[in-house]
Design an enzyme around this catalytic site. Structure first.
Site, PDB file in Angstrom:
ATOM      1  N   LYS A  20     -12.934  -1.347 -13.871  1.00 22.32           N
ATOM      2  CA  LYS A  20     -12.806  -0.077 -14.411  1.00 22.32           C
ATOM      3  C   LYS A  20     -12.872  -0.237 -16.173  1.00 22.32           C
ATOM      4  O   LYS A  20     -13.574   0.852 -16.570  1.00 22.32           O
ATOM      5  CB  LYS A  20     -11.254   0.589 -14.233  1.00 22.32           C
ATOM      6  CG  LYS A  20     -10.854   0.803 -12.897  1.00 22.32           C
ATOM      7  CD  LYS A  20      -9.444   1.370 -12.704  1.00 22.32           C
ATOM      8  CE  LYS A  20      -8.484   0.302 -12.783  1.00 22.32           C
ATOM      9  NZ  LYS A  20      -7.097   0.818 -12.422  1.00 22.32           N
ATOM     10  N   HIS A  27       0.829  -1.185  -0.006  1.00 23.76           N
ATOM     11  CA  HIS A  27       0.060   0.166   0.048  1.00 23.76           C
ATOM     12  C   HIS A  27       0.912   1.376  -0.065  1.00 23.76           C
ATOM     13  O   HIS A  27       1.276   2.077   1.159  1.00 23.76           O
ATOM     14  CB  HIS A  27      -1.116  -0.102   1.376  1.00 23.76           C
ATOM     15  CG  HIS A  27      -2.052   0.834   1.210  1.00 23.76           C
ATOM     16  ND1 HIS A  27      -2.829   1.306   2.182  1.00 23.76           N
ATOM     17  CD2 HIS A  27      -2.430   1.765   0.058  1.00 23.76           C
ATOM     18  CE1 HIS A  27      -3.491   2.297   1.800  1.00 23.76           C
ATOM     19  NE2 HIS A  27      -3.421   2.644   0.541  1.00 23.76           N
TER      20      HIS A  27
END
Length: 735
Positions: free
Chosen positions: A623, A166
């Site tokens: 997406k 992350h």
């Protein structure tokens, strides 16, 4: 700062709960509200002490106006709140933001504790809870699935949550560690609460008021816990909440390792013990293992290099070995039995005699002497693999273990000997959990995946072939020509690299990764690295290129084979295609079918372990086509892949394992793991599943050890149900 904010009123169209139901809900939530009130009060005291009464009263005024506007629909309060917020100075704004942010964090910690409390209460009530092993095993039993069938599935199962990086994380490890301490303190408060004394009108005072029947000892301990909470909240307030600089790969590695120390190393053995109790007499294989991307995922991250790969693996090994050293030290303290009082097994006697411990005080204590020797070997292993030293030494480090299997064998000797003289309670207390830990984590801790984009592999192969004068324009070849050339090269034993050629930084870096992987498997074991993930897989040649790069580093040995000659090649890393876009998902079955149709490929996979991982991307497909289209195309791709691999499994024993690249948000494939696994198409789980735990949700799922174990339990429970309970019917092939 504040007590808990009242819940918003229900919409007028919602059915109203009965008074009894509302009273029951209030009673169930009272411990949560009690904890939130306490934490809010302590935070308020800290703010008043640290930033002054004026700041505290400002924050409290904002809270009161917000509650009045939100809960009481007071428009005047809303206007006053808007005016007050617009007139804050910069310093006041920072204090307000920090106060409400920390209150939110503390309330979340209280909610986590309440979740554990409710699950414990439900377990004690005898009512199995959704997502638990108890309920899943009950459902399997009702369906006629026997315990030996469950154990047989687990014998061949492979369930692996995979922690990913992350890099945009702004919350600091210091904050996470402090909040973990606060969570532990909140847990200590359970059982120390007073029984609320009735008011004159019969209503009960809140337990947090501190007035009721409670023993002096419990009252003293509660004061001690509250003082510790106040100290930790003070620490939070005086610590910068966000990081000002971008995380390095080394930072990401350390952040991930903190979850192993706090949760995985302790809770995964507990989960196995739970399964063993539920399936008595059945041997439970180490099917649940951790995966990791941090330090090996190079796709789009130039900061991940061979050096960071080596760092990640060394730090993982150090984390595992230091945990074992602590456990063996505790074992040495516990296993104090005298050889004058008990007889040990011949194997245990031999282990004791091999120990370098000659301390006369332990002359008649075979287990302590043996464990001193085990500790010395572990300390030497730590030194050899990581270059670091153990914290304590009864004797000097010596004779490092060649593998975790050697260490495991010594522990099994201790375990068997203890059971031979009726010391099985001691064996069950620490030896058995440590054996399970070593089976799962080895010396590698977690299987580290390698990942890179297919276009990078193509560029490296093109450079190698041009320098070797094999093919001047590899990238310009059509797909058939690429496959033919790559297959030819995979049947030659000579390497492609030419001595003296100055290769590009890209080529040197990529080849260094493969060489580091070969060395890591030698040092830390075969489980340290098993998967090589190819992002943007669009053609069969994308898979063959990675096989050829493995060959350059010695990770693939032998010839692939042709239609006329048998091959003998073995590959150390599973080549894992990642199908990400809608188009990729539609082409996935055809690509895998064509790959396995090539001469020698099926036999190569069979000789290399008979496992094939295929990774499916949720984020990019969402997406690309939206949530509905993404889920439909994922479903269709999975069904087609299962049909293809049913034949390969039946004829060649090759197992398909789907790897689900799910993000944290719904738009990236996120959501409850239990429902997500059960929603997989029929036949696609079959005891084999890997799924990413994306960086932004790791803390919420695994920072708290008990909640972490519940999440791991959910993965196992869902895998059992999805594998053994047949769905009513599959989805239609078309609408």
């Amino acid at each position: 700062m504040p007590a808990a904010q009242p819940a918003s009123p229900a919409p007028r169209t919602a059915p109203r709960k009965s008074p009894a139901a509302r009273a029951d809900a209030r009673q169930r939530n009272e411990p949560l509200l009690r904890d939130i009130r306490l934490l809010g009060r302590l935070l308020g005291e800290v703010i008043r002490e640290q930033d002054g009464r004026e700041t505290y009263e400002l924050i409290e005024r904002i809270r009161q106006l917000a509650v009045a506007y939100r809960a009481k629909r007071d428009d005047r309060a809303g206007k006053d709140l808007d005016k007050l917020l617009k007139n804050l100075s910069a310093d006041q704004s920072v204090s307000v933001i920090r106060a409400f942010s920390y209150f939110s964090h503390l309330a979340n910690l209280a909610e986590d504790r309440h979740q554990v409390r409710q699950r414990d209460a439900e377990s004690r009530s005898g009512r199995p809870v959704e997502g638990t092993l108890a309920l899943s095993l009950e459902r399997l039993g009702e369906a006629g699935i026997r315990s030996d069938e469950i154990a047989a599935l687990l014998q061949r199962a492979y369930v692996s949550p995979v922690l990913t990086a992350h890099p945009t994380e702004v919350q600091r490890k210091s904050i996470l560690d402090t909040e973990r301490s606060i969570a532990e303190l909140i847990g200590r408060l359970d059982g120390l609460q007073d029984e609320p004394a009735p008011k004159a009108n019969g209503a009960a005072r809140p337990a947090s008021a501190g007035r009721g029947r409670i023993s002096p000892e419990a009252a003293s301990e509660r004061e001690e816990v509250e003082a510790a909470l106040r100290a930790r909240i003070t620490q939070l307030w005086q610590t910068r909440m966000l990081r000002y600089t971008k995380l390095t790969v080394a930072d990401e590695i350390e952040n991930a390792l903190s979850y192993y120390r706090s949760t995985f190393l302790h809770e995964i053995p507990r989960l196995y013990a739970q399964l063993e109790r539920a399936l008595p007499g059945r041997e439970i294989a180490p099917f649940l293992r951790m995966g990791q991307w941090i330090g090996g995922d190079r796709d789009g991250n130039p900061n991940v290099t061979a050096a960071t790969l080596k760092l990640a693996l060394a730090r993982q090994a150090e984390t595992a070995l230091r945990h074992y050293l602590v456990e063996v030290h505790h074992l040495g303290a516990e296993l104090s039995m005298s050889g004058r009082l008990v007889h040990v097994s011949p194997q245990m006697a031999a282990l004791t005699e091999r120990s370098p411990d000659t301390n006369p005080h332990r002359a008649d204590e075979p287990y302590r002497r043996a464990l001193t020797g085990v500790y010395a070997r572990l300390a030497a292993t730590l030194q050899a693999l990581t270059g670091t030293e153990a914290l304590r030494h009864a004797v000097a480090p010596q004779d490092p273990y060649a593998s975790s299997d050697e260490f495991l064998a010594d522990l099994q000797v201790v375990d068997a000997s203890l059971r031979s003289h009726h010391a099985h309670p001691l064996a069950d207390l620490r030896v058995r959990p440590l054996i399970r830990t070593v089976q799962v984590f080895g010396f590698h801790l977690a299987t580290l995946d390698l990942r890179q984009s297919s276009d990078q592999h193509e560029a490296v192969i093109a450079e190698l072939l041009a320098a070797a004068q094999v093919e001047p324009d590899y990238a310009g070849l059509d797909e058939d020509a690429k496959q033919a050339l790559l297959l030819k090269l995979l049947n030659e034993l000579r390497p492609l690299r030419v001595r003296g050629v100055e290769y590009s930084e890209l080529a040197r870096g990529e080849l260094a990764i493969f060489e580091a992987a070969a060395e890591a498997r030698r040092l830390y074991g075969k489980q340290a690295l098993r998967h090589y993930i190819i992002s943007h897989t669009e053609t069969v040649s994308d898979l063959l290129e990675v096989l050829l790069l493995q060959k350059e580093a010695g990770l693939l040995r032998g010839r692939l084979g042709t239609a006329d000659t048998a091959g003998d090649a073995v590959a150390d890393l599973i080549v894992v295609p990642l199908f990400e876009t809608i188009a990729d998902l539609r082409h996935a079955p055809g690509i895998m079918r064509s790959f396995y149709a090539l001469s020698g490929v099926t036999e190569l996979v069979k000789r290399s372990g008979a496992e094939q991982d295929v990774m499916l991307g949720y984020s990019d497909s969402n997406k690309d086509g939206g949530t509905f289209t993404s889920n439909w195309e994922l479903y269709r791709a999975e069904i087609a892949l299962v049909e293809l691999f049913d034949t390969l499994r039946r004829d060649h024993g090759i197992a398909l394992r789907l790897f689900h690249g799910r993000g944290g948000t719904v738009g990236r494939g996120g959501g409850p793991s239990y429902q997500a696994i059960l929603a997989q198409p029929p036949g696609t789980v079959n005891g084999q599943i890997r799924l990413t735990e994306q960086g932004e949700v790791i803390a919420s799922k695994y920072a708290h050890p008990e909640i972490g174990r519940r999440n791991l339990e959910t993965l196992v429970a869902a895998t059992l149900e999805a594998s053994l309970l047949k769905p009513a019917r599959p989805a239609p092939a078309t609408f």
